[in-house]
Design an enzyme around this catalytic site. Sequence first.
Site, PDB file in Angstrom:
ATOM      1  N   LYS A  32      66.184  45.611  31.165  1.00 35.12           N
ATOM      2  CA  LYS A  32      64.738  45.367  30.300  1.00 35.12           C
ATOM      3  C   LYS A  32      65.237  45.237  28.862  1.00 35.12           C
ATOM      4  O   LYS A  32      64.602  45.362  27.892  1.00 35.12           O
ATOM      5  CB  LYS A  32      64.339  46.690  30.159  1.00 35.12           C
ATOM      6  CG  LYS A  32      63.324  46.612  31.792  1.00 35.12           C
ATOM      7  CD  LYS A  32      62.196  45.778  31.670  1.00 35.12           C
ATOM      8  CE  LYS A  32      61.710  45.977  33.134  1.00 35.12           C
ATOM      9  NZ  LYS A  32      60.556  44.896  33.632  1.00 35.12           N
ATOM     10  N   ARG A  33      66.308  44.718  28.699  1.00 37.54           N
ATOM     11  CA  ARG A  33      67.240  44.381  27.401  1.00 37.54           C
ATOM     12  C   ARG A  33      67.073  45.728  26.537  1.00 37.54           C
ATOM     13  O   ARG A  33      67.169  45.628  25.382  1.00 37.54           O
ATOM     14  CB  ARG A  33      66.584  43.096  26.741  1.00 37.54           C
ATOM     15  CG  ARG A  33      66.478  41.844  27.401  1.00 37.54           C
ATOM     16  CD  ARG A  33      68.109  41.474  27.901  1.00 37.54           C
ATOM     17  NE  ARG A  33      67.885  40.287  28.509  1.00 37.54           N
ATOM     18  CZ  ARG A  33      67.997  39.935  29.813  1.00 37.54           C
ATOM     19  NH1 ARG A  33      68.334  41.095  30.619  1.00 37.54           N
ATOM     20  NH2 ARG A  33      67.841  39.004  30.701  1.00 37.54           N
ATOM     21  N   ALA A  69      65.907  45.095  22.649  1.00 32.71           N
ATOM     22  CA  ALA A  69      64.868  43.774  22.329  1.00 32.71           C
ATOM     23  C   ALA A  69      63.304  44.588  22.051  1.00 32.71           C
ATOM     24  O   ALA A  69      62.564  43.795  21.969  1.00 32.71           O
ATOM     25  CB  ALA A  69      64.769  43.237  23.484  1.00 32.71           C
ATOM     26  N   GLY A 114      61.393  47.263  17.474  1.00 33.10           N
ATOM     27  CA  GLY A 114      61.670  48.430  17.615  1.00 33.10           C
ATOM     28  C   GLY A 114      63.232  48.689  17.304  1.00 33.10           C
ATOM     29  O   GLY A 114      63.599  49.712  16.876  1.00 33.10           O
ATOM     30  N   GLU A 117      64.094  48.354  14.097  1.00 35.08           N
ATOM     31  CA  GLU A 117      63.811  49.165  13.399  1.00 35.08           C
ATOM     32  C   GLU A 117      64.859  50.606  13.287  1.00 35.08           C
ATOM     33  O   GLU A 117      64.933  51.387  12.597  1.00 35.08           O
ATOM     34  CB  GLU A 117      62.097  49.656  13.481  1.00 35.08           C
ATOM     35  CG  GLU A 117      61.388  48.696  12.812  1.00 35.08           C
ATOM     36  CD  GLU A 117      60.122  48.926  13.115  1.00 35.08           C
ATOM     37  OE1 GLU A 117      59.667  48.906  14.411  1.00 35.08           O
ATOM     38  OE2 GLU A 117      59.369  48.967  12.209  1.00 35.08           O
ATOM     39  N   GLU A 137      56.891  41.428  15.517  1.00 37.42           N
ATOM     40  CA  GLU A 137      55.780  42.098  15.851  1.00 37.42           C
ATOM     41  C   GLU A 137      54.291  41.303  15.448  1.00 37.42           C
ATOM     42  O   GLU A 137      53.537  41.432  16.411  1.00 37.42           O
ATOM     43  CB  GLU A 137      55.659  43.500  15.056  1.00 37.42           C
ATOM     44  CG  GLU A 137      56.510  44.444  15.699  1.00 37.42           C
ATOM     45  CD  GLU A 137      58.056  44.527  14.979  1.00 37.42           C
ATOM     46  OE1 GLU A 137      58.473  43.553  14.825  1.00 37.42           O
ATOM     47  OE2 GLU A 137      58.586  45.512  15.207  1.00 37.42           O
TER      48      GLU A 137
HETATM   49  N1  COA Z   1      59.716  44.991  26.074  1.00 33.96           N
HETATM   50  C1  COA Z   1      59.499  45.292  27.544  1.00 33.96           C
HETATM   51  N2  COA Z   1      60.138  44.448  28.404  1.00 33.96           N
HETATM   52  C2  COA Z   1      61.219  43.808  27.765  1.00 33.96           C
HETATM   53  C3  COA Z   1      61.294  43.626  26.377  1.00 33.96           C
HETATM   54  C4  COA Z   1      60.418  44.536  25.604  1.00 33.96           C
HETATM   55  N3  COA Z   1      60.672  44.351  24.340  1.00 33.96           N
HETATM   56  N4  COA Z   1      62.241  42.750  25.984  1.00 33.96           N
HETATM   57  C5  COA Z   1      62.822  42.281  27.331  1.00 33.96           C
HETATM   58  N5  COA Z   1      61.980  42.806  28.310  1.00 33.96           N
HETATM   59  C6  COA Z   1      62.327  42.683  29.890  1.00 33.96           C
HETATM   60  C7  COA Z   1      61.489  41.325  30.137  1.00 33.96           C
HETATM   61  O1  COA Z   1      60.226  41.581  30.507  1.00 33.96           O
HETATM   62  C8  COA Z   1      62.427  40.897  31.250  1.00 33.96           C
HETATM   63  O2  COA Z   1      61.910  41.970  32.374  1.00 33.96           O
HETATM   64  P1  COA Z   1      61.700  41.356  33.955  1.00 33.96           P
HETATM   65  O3  COA Z   1      62.979  40.880  34.430  1.00 33.96           O
HETATM   66  O4  COA Z   1      61.202  42.667  34.703  1.00 33.96           O
HETATM   67  O5  COA Z   1      60.718  40.219  33.795  1.00 33.96           O
HETATM   68  C9  COA Z   1      63.512  41.431  30.944  1.00 33.96           C
HETATM   69  O6  COA Z   1      63.501  42.432  30.129  1.00 33.96           O
HETATM   70  C10 COA Z   1      64.691  40.397  30.758  1.00 33.96           C
HETATM   71  O7  COA Z   1      63.807  39.554  29.666  1.00 33.96           O
HETATM   72  P2  COA Z   1      64.077  38.134  29.621  1.00 33.96           P
HETATM   73  O8  COA Z   1      62.985  37.821  28.702  1.00 33.96           O
HETATM   74  O9  COA Z   1      64.065  37.680  31.138  1.00 33.96           O
HETATM   75  O10 COA Z   1      65.609  37.935  29.043  1.00 33.96           O
HETATM   76  P3  COA Z   1      65.937  36.796  27.957  1.00 33.96           P
HETATM   77  O11 COA Z   1      67.263  37.149  27.901  1.00 33.96           O
HETATM   78  O12 COA Z   1      65.598  35.481  28.619  1.00 33.96           O
HETATM   79  O13 COA Z   1      65.504  37.002  26.626  1.00 33.96           O
HETATM   80  C11 COA Z   1      64.545  38.241  24.689  1.00 33.96           C
HETATM   81  C12 COA Z   1      65.431  38.044  25.907  1.00 33.96           C
HETATM   82  C13 COA Z   1      64.889  39.682  23.875  1.00 33.96           C
HETATM   83  C14 COA Z   1      64.555  36.917  23.708  1.00 33.96           C
HETATM   84  C15 COA Z   1      63.106  38.255  25.178  1.00 33.96           C
HETATM   85  O14 COA Z   1      63.086  39.345  26.504  1.00 33.96           O
HETATM   86  C16 COA Z   1      62.122  38.883  24.364  1.00 33.96           C
HETATM   87  O15 COA Z   1      61.493  37.886  23.553  1.00 33.96           O
HETATM   88  N6  COA Z   1      61.699  39.968  24.308  1.00 33.96           N
HETATM   89  C17 COA Z   1      60.706  40.555  23.486  1.00 33.96           C
HETATM   90  C18 COA Z   1      61.105  40.743  21.946  1.00 33.96           C
HETATM   91  C19 COA Z   1      59.991  41.280  21.074  1.00 33.96           C
HETATM   92  O16 COA Z   1      59.088  40.638  20.854  1.00 33.96           O
HETATM   93  N7  COA Z   1      60.564  42.601  20.745  1.00 33.96           N
HETATM   94  C20 COA Z   1      59.515  42.928  19.876  1.00 33.96           C
HETATM   95  C21 COA Z   1      58.649  44.312  20.636  1.00 33.96           C
HETATM   96  S1  COA Z   1      57.720  45.127  19.339  1.00 33.96           S
END
Ligand code: COA
Length: 255
Positions: A32-33, A69, A114, A117, A137
């Site tokens: 989940k990164r 992430a 987060g 942060e 965000e």
């Molecule tokens: N919360 C929950 N799950 C998250 C997450 C987060 N902030 N960031 C990544 N994950 C999860 C994805 O849902 C995915 O889960 P799954 O495999 O069960 O579907 C898994 O981690 C891998 O993420 P994925 O998007 O497939 O990886 P990626 O390497 O292609 O992209 C990111 C990585 C970080 C660019 C992308 O996951 C992302 O944009 N995450 C959210 C970032 C964000 O908006 N953070 C601010 C939150 S306040």
Amino acid sequence: MNDFTSLSAPGGALHVHDHDDYIIATLDRPAKRNAIDQDLINALHELCAELERRPRTLILHGSGGNFAAGADIAQLHERRAEDARAGINTHAFSRVAALPMPVIAALDGYALGGGAELAYAADIRVGTPALRIGNPETGLGIIAAAGATWRLSSIVGEALAAEMLLSGRILTGAEAFSAGLVTHIHDSGEDALAAAEKIAHRIALLDPAATRATKRVLLAPRESHPAIDLAEQASLFESPEKMRRMSEFLERKKK
Ligand code: COA
């Protein structure tokens, strides 16, 4: 080196390695990164309680090539006004920031929302070229309420903080270095962690009372200077450790 993995939630979200002089806490939800969920927040509180009891430098980093992430969006989706007011992440990150000894963040890959942060709550940050740090965000319909609006501007200045928070600009490692958001860039996540450990070793050679006083003064509100500096110094000027360290220096010079 000891493990006190009791701090890991059943899912094993936070792995803590006790290196005696310092502690390494690894955010460990790579699938989940390393998104920061409630279990991770609970584990961070437990870790803080331990470090408040027995202060040591803390190194934070993430497994699988990313720091974190963001807050866990699946959990954020379910949270309502009352949860926002409870400041679940905000209070945990403030507790990390207020730890008695320095906190070092070794940053690689994504440090978003987060995750960023939590990094801003550290005293010292080192990174890699692969670092991507910032606050998306507003794209999710919320604000960065866990420290970014006040900590980021004190680190990088108001202009860049405003651009990042209002436009969602994510900095590369090189950009974060130019902005002073990380103070060193290392080739890989492993190198960044090794560099953080080197800093922790250096801190361990210093007087912990003076280090803790420096941290208190650094975190004090602007209007409390210079009174707080002088009060802390007054206390250290009477300390046997100051006498010992200074006498040792003077003796060395006599030889
Ligand atoms: N919360 C929950 N799950 C998250 C997450 C987060 N902030 N960031 C990544 N994950 C999860 C994805 O849902 C995915 O889960 P799954 O495999 O069960 O579907 C898994 O981690 C891998 O993420 P994925 O998007 O497939 O990886 P990626 O390497 O292609 O992209 C990111 C990585 C970080 C660019 C992308 O996951 C992302 O944009 N995450 C959210 C970032 C964000 O908006 N953070 C601010 C939150 S306040």
